[in-house]
Design a protein around this motif. Structure first.
Motif, PDB file in Angstrom:
ATOM      1  N   GLY A   1      -8.722  -1.441 -10.790  1.00  0.00           N
ATOM      2  CA  GLY A   1      -7.348  -0.951 -10.780  1.00  0.00           C
ATOM      3  C   GLY A   1      -6.335  -2.077 -10.893  1.00  0.00           C
TER       4      GLY A   1
ATOM      5  N   ASN B   1       0.005   1.950  -1.442  1.00  0.00           N
ATOM      6  CA  ASN B   1      -0.226   2.444  -2.801  1.00  0.00           C
ATOM      7  C   ASN B   1       0.820   3.484  -3.198  1.00  0.00           C
ATOM      8  OD1 ASN B   1      -2.431   0.773  -2.995  1.00  0.00           O
ATOM      9  ND2 ASN B   1      -3.902   2.359  -2.464  1.00  0.00           N
TER      10      ASN B   1
ATOM     11  N   LEU C   1      -3.746  -4.111  -4.972  1.00  0.00           N
ATOM     12  CA  LEU C   1      -5.101  -3.638  -5.276  1.00  0.00           C
ATOM     13  C   LEU C   1      -6.120  -4.772  -5.145  1.00  0.00           C
ATOM     14  CD1 LEU C   1      -4.309  -1.267  -8.282  1.00  0.00           C
ATOM     15  CD2 LEU C   1      -4.977  -0.611  -5.956  1.00  0.00           C
TER      16      LEU C   1
ATOM     17  N   GLN D   1      -7.004  -5.105  -1.656  1.00  0.00           N
ATOM     18  CA  GLN D   1      -7.902  -4.024  -1.239  1.00  0.00           C
ATOM     19  C   GLN D   1      -9.277  -4.128  -1.910  1.00  0.00           C
ATOM     20  OE1 GLN D   1      -5.835  -0.073  -1.388  1.00  0.00           O
ATOM     21  NE2 GLN D   1      -4.120  -1.340  -2.054  1.00  0.00           N
ATOM     22  N   ARG D   2      -9.458  -5.164  -2.709  1.00  0.00           N
ATOM     23  CA  ARG D   2     -10.690  -5.406  -3.467  1.00  0.00           C
ATOM     24  C   ARG D   2     -10.976  -4.296  -4.487  1.00  0.00           C
ATOM     25  NH1 ARG D   2     -12.814  -7.694   1.669  1.00  0.00           N
ATOM     26  NH2 ARG D   2     -12.808  -9.945   1.334  1.00  0.00           N
ATOM     27  N   LYS D   3      -9.914  -3.721  -5.010  1.00  0.00           N
ATOM     28  CA  LYS D   3     -10.028  -2.713  -6.072  1.00  0.00           C
ATOM     29  C   LYS D   3      -9.696  -3.415  -7.385  1.00  0.00           C
ATOM     30  CE  LYS D   3      -8.855   1.155  -3.072  1.00  0.00           C
ATOM     31  NZ  LYS D   3      -7.909   2.249  -2.799  1.00  0.00           N
ATOM     32  N   TYR D   4     -10.660  -4.210  -7.856  1.00  0.00           N
ATOM     33  CA  TYR D   4     -10.410  -5.109  -8.969  1.00  0.00           C
ATOM     34  C   TYR D   4     -10.165  -4.384 -10.297  1.00  0.00           C
ATOM     35  CZ  TYR D   4     -12.032  -8.603  -5.637  1.00  0.00           C
ATOM     36  OH  TYR D   4     -12.207  -9.392  -4.529  1.00  0.00           O
TER      37      TYR D   4
ATOM     38  N   LYS E   1     -13.566 -11.951 -10.391  1.00  0.00           N
ATOM     39  CA  LYS E   1     -14.520 -11.111 -11.112  1.00  0.00           C
ATOM     40  C   LYS E   1     -15.626 -11.926 -11.792  1.00  0.00           C
ATOM     41  CE  LYS E   1     -13.367  -7.508 -13.327  1.00  0.00           C
ATOM     42  NZ  LYS E   1     -12.853  -6.567 -14.318  1.00  0.00           N
TER      43      LYS E   1
ATOM     44  N   TRP F   1      -2.962   1.107   3.747  1.00  0.00           N
ATOM     45  CA  TRP F   1      -3.089   0.957   2.303  1.00  0.00           C
ATOM     46  C   TRP F   1      -2.682   2.208   1.538  1.00  0.00           C
ATOM     47  CZ3 TRP F   1      -3.000  -3.718   0.806  1.00  0.00           C
ATOM     48  CH2 TRP F   1      -3.534  -4.725   1.607  1.00  0.00           C
ATOM     49  N   THR F   2      -2.871   3.380   2.105  1.00  0.00           N
ATOM     50  CA  THR F   2      -2.450   4.599   1.426  1.00  0.00           C
ATOM     51  C   THR F   2      -0.945   4.599   1.231  1.00  0.00           C
ATOM     52  OG1 THR F   2      -4.286   5.768   2.471  1.00  0.00           O
ATOM     53  CG2 THR F   2      -2.544   7.115   1.507  1.00  0.00           C
TER      54      THR F   2
END
Length: 199
Positions: free
Chosen positions: A53, A21, A45, A48-51, A82, A17-18
């Motif tokens: 972002g 991104n 994102l 990655q569950r980074k909602y 969400k 993931w790094t």
């Protein structure tokens, strides 16, 4: 831009993931006026569950192109995750309105959101539209053609095998009953070994 996106897709498959991104950030920097750059970044994102972002990325894509239907669709799906059903419904509706071809996936999501709201008529209209827009016309023709293409060599082989057996029977039958019985017995033994070898 495309090379960076392809690289990101490979990294997603590897779970890096790094790197994903980093590649998608570079794609956004390279094409800041392209809504797909922000859309792809937002999708990664979400994965990655980074909602938070992802929401920012989708909103930036909407800012760049307010008429980009795929962004509104992705935003609607994010709002479902969400727990924001009103915003999800409005976004899905906007995606349907903006899509030229009335994309069936957009209509399906709109139908599901309408059903959750208790809107029976809206649900029926959206689902009917999704069914009409889904790519189902002519699928069986493609499948039939592919099946015939794959089956033709097998059919021809079997026909040749039967023709050979008929010819053998006709030729040996002229010699009499005993030679024909012997050939039939030997064929059964051969066929048993043949089937055994093929499993």
């Amino acid at each position: 831009y495309e090379i960076l996106n392809e690289r990101a897709i490979r990294m997603i498959a590897a779970g890096k993931w790094t790197e994903v991104n980093r590649s998608l950030n570079q794609a956004v920097a390279l094409e800041p006026d392209l809504p797909d750059a922000y859309l792809n970044f937002g999708r990664s994102l979400v994965a990655q569950r980074k909602y938070a972002g992802a929401e920012k990325a989708f909103m930036k894509a909407q800012e760049v192109d307010p008429d980009h239907a795929p962004t509104w669709y992705a935003y609607a799906k994010l709002m479902v995750l969400k727990g924001e059903p009103v915003i999800a419904f409005e976004s899905a509706n906007k995606a349907v309105v903006l899509s030229d071809s009335k994309e069936w996936r957009y209509l399906l999501l709109l139908g599901e959101l309408s059903a959750n709201r208790g809107d029976a008529l809206g649900t029926e209209i959206a689902f009917d539209g999704a069914i009409d827009a889904a790519p189902t016309q002519g699928w069986w023709r493609n499948e039939l053609a592919e099946t015939i293409r794959l089956a033709a060599p097998i059919v021809l082989t079997q026909l040749a095998w039967v023709a050979m057996l008929i010819t053998d029977t006709a030729m040996i039958g002229r010699l009499g009953a005993e030679p024909l019985a012997g050939a039939s017995l030997s064929l059964m033994i051969f066929f048993l070994m043949y089937v055994f070898c093929f499993g």
